[in-house]
Design an enzyme around this catalytic site. Structure first.
Site, PDB file in Angstrom:
ATOM      1  N   ILE A 145       1.014  -1.400  -0.214  1.00  0.00           N
ATOM      2  CA  ILE A 145       0.351   0.160   0.007  1.00  0.00           C
ATOM      3  C   ILE A 145       1.328   1.283   0.144  1.00  0.00           C
ATOM      4  CG2 ILE A 145      -2.061  -1.134   0.932  1.00  0.00           C
ATOM      5  CD1 ILE A 145      -0.754   0.261   3.806  1.00  0.00           C
ATOM      6  N   ASP A 146       0.459   2.101  -0.289  1.00  0.00           N
ATOM      7  CA  ASP A 146       1.200   3.452  -0.908  1.00  0.00           C
ATOM      8  C   ASP A 146       1.491   3.910   0.791  1.00  0.00           C
ATOM      9  OD1 ASP A 146       0.742   3.208  -3.601  1.00  0.00           O
ATOM     10  OD2 ASP A 146      -0.740   4.865  -3.377  1.00  0.00           O
ATOM     11  N   LYS A 147       3.032   4.875   0.679  1.00  0.00           N
ATOM     12  CA  LYS A 147       3.576   5.549   1.402  1.00  0.00           C
ATOM     13  C   LYS A 147       2.093   6.313   2.772  1.00  0.00           C
ATOM     14  CE  LYS A 147       6.327   8.986   3.029  1.00  0.00           C
ATOM     15  NZ  LYS A 147       7.235  10.211   2.208  1.00  0.00           N
TER      16      LYS A 147
END
Length: 345
Positions: A145-147
């Site tokens: 999942i994105d930062k």
């Protein structure tokens, strides 16, 4: 003069079905953080090779060609070292871990983030398990999942678990739902977004959407339903049928509902609402309360790789996301109250 030693930074072999294509365009499609201009400059400087021979930008890549980028400085050490970073582990057994990732943490080392990542933290947590090698692709993160997205992520401890879970993600047998706050009001209460996800040629760090029946990008399907309406923004649940990079962020922008606070996709601007100074101040305060895209990986479900048991996990909203929703609830309640008071005068 002694020949300058060059170090390999990127290597790719063209597929057997590769149609002849200029090497600068070919590499632009396969190197996520490089523009076509930078690749052309590298070719002009003699840094782009095809089958161990330097080539210019107009070289046509053909099936089986081995393309490399060679530079004068050694590539950054990407070895994953254990780092003592706290983890919010919500479940763990001898096969896997479920982690509730906080926003702001990169999941895997990469350009500009070679330490302090989730996988560095996992390496520390598993440092006394001799069979777990954080540098082996056979174990570790099953998905990402994105930062700046918070929420649930699964980690495989064994090669068998990685293979089993990887297959479930590939054939879409897993269940994943996200909660997000998006700009705008929906006429319908649910729907489905279909569109291929591909890199935006104008911004290599952003994804864009192409038609599903095109040969551009990878097919992606997002199902959504409205959870709560706040007039100018809407709390939405998204269920992923596929798991492409930035899928929800790109799909929501495509239908005119960028995620609230998502700077890369245009959600960090006031896209709906009033022109008053008080409303502008309220929105800016919201951006400060939750200074990221308002996206949380809420639920995760899959079949356990050894027991065959259905595993389902749910995570609570993190503080910033919960505070953002409460601010909007307060705003709507205040607006409704003011409307009723004015109506009674």
């Amino acid at each position: 003069m002694e020949e300058q030693e060059l170090f390999e930074h990127f290597r790719i072999e063209a597929d057997a079905g590769q149609v002849p294509l200029r090497i600068d365009k070919f590499l632009t499609e396969h190197m996520a953080h490089s523009s076509r201009n930078r690749i052309q400059a590298a070719a002009d400087a003699g840094y782009i090779f095809a089958n161990d021979k330097p080539v210019k930008s107009n070289y046509k890549v053909r099936p089986g060609d081995v393309i490399t980028l060679m530079l004068e400085d050694p590539k950054h050490d990407t070895t994953i070292y254990p780092e003592d970073i706290p983890l919010n582990i919500v479940y763990e057994d001898d096969q896997l871990m479920i982690i509730n990732k906080e926003a702001g943490m990169v999941v895997h080392p990469g350009a500009g983030n070679f330490n302090g990542t989730l996988i560095n933290a996992i390496a520390w947590h598993m440092k006394d398990v001799p069979t777990f090698d954080p540098n082996s692709p056979e174990v570790g993160l099953v998905h990402r999942i994105d930062k700046d997205t918070s929420g649930l992520i699964v980690v495989a401890k064994t090669p068998e678990a990685k293979t089993h879970l990887g297959k479930q993600f590939f054939v879409h047998d897993t269940h994943r739902s996200y909660n997000c706050l998006v700009w705008g009001h929906f006429q319908e209460n649910s729907g489905t977004i279909e569109g291929n996800i591909t890199r935006d040629p104008k911004d290599r760090l952003r994804m864009t959407v192409a038609p599903m029946n095109s040969d551009i990008g990878k097919p992606a399907i997002t199902h959504w339903r409205v959870i709560e309406k706040f007039g100018y923004v809407t709390l939405v649940e998204c269920i992923l049928e596929t798991g492409r990079t930035h899928q929800i962020r790109a799909h929501m922008k495509q239908i005119g509902h960028p995620l609230f606070g998502d700077e890369r996709y245009g959600g960090m601007e006031i896209l709906r609402g009033e022109r008053s100074a008080s409303y502008k101040a309220f929105i800016n305060n919201c951006f400060k309360v939750c200074p990221r895209q308002a996206l949380h990986a809420k639920t995760l479900g899959f079949i356990h790789p050894t027991t065959g048991e259905q595993m389902d996990f749910t995570s609570e909203w993190p503080e910033d996301f919960a505070a953002l929703i409460e601010k909007w609830r307060g705003y709507v309640e205040g607006t409704t109250r003011d409307t009723l008071n004015n109506r009674d005068k």
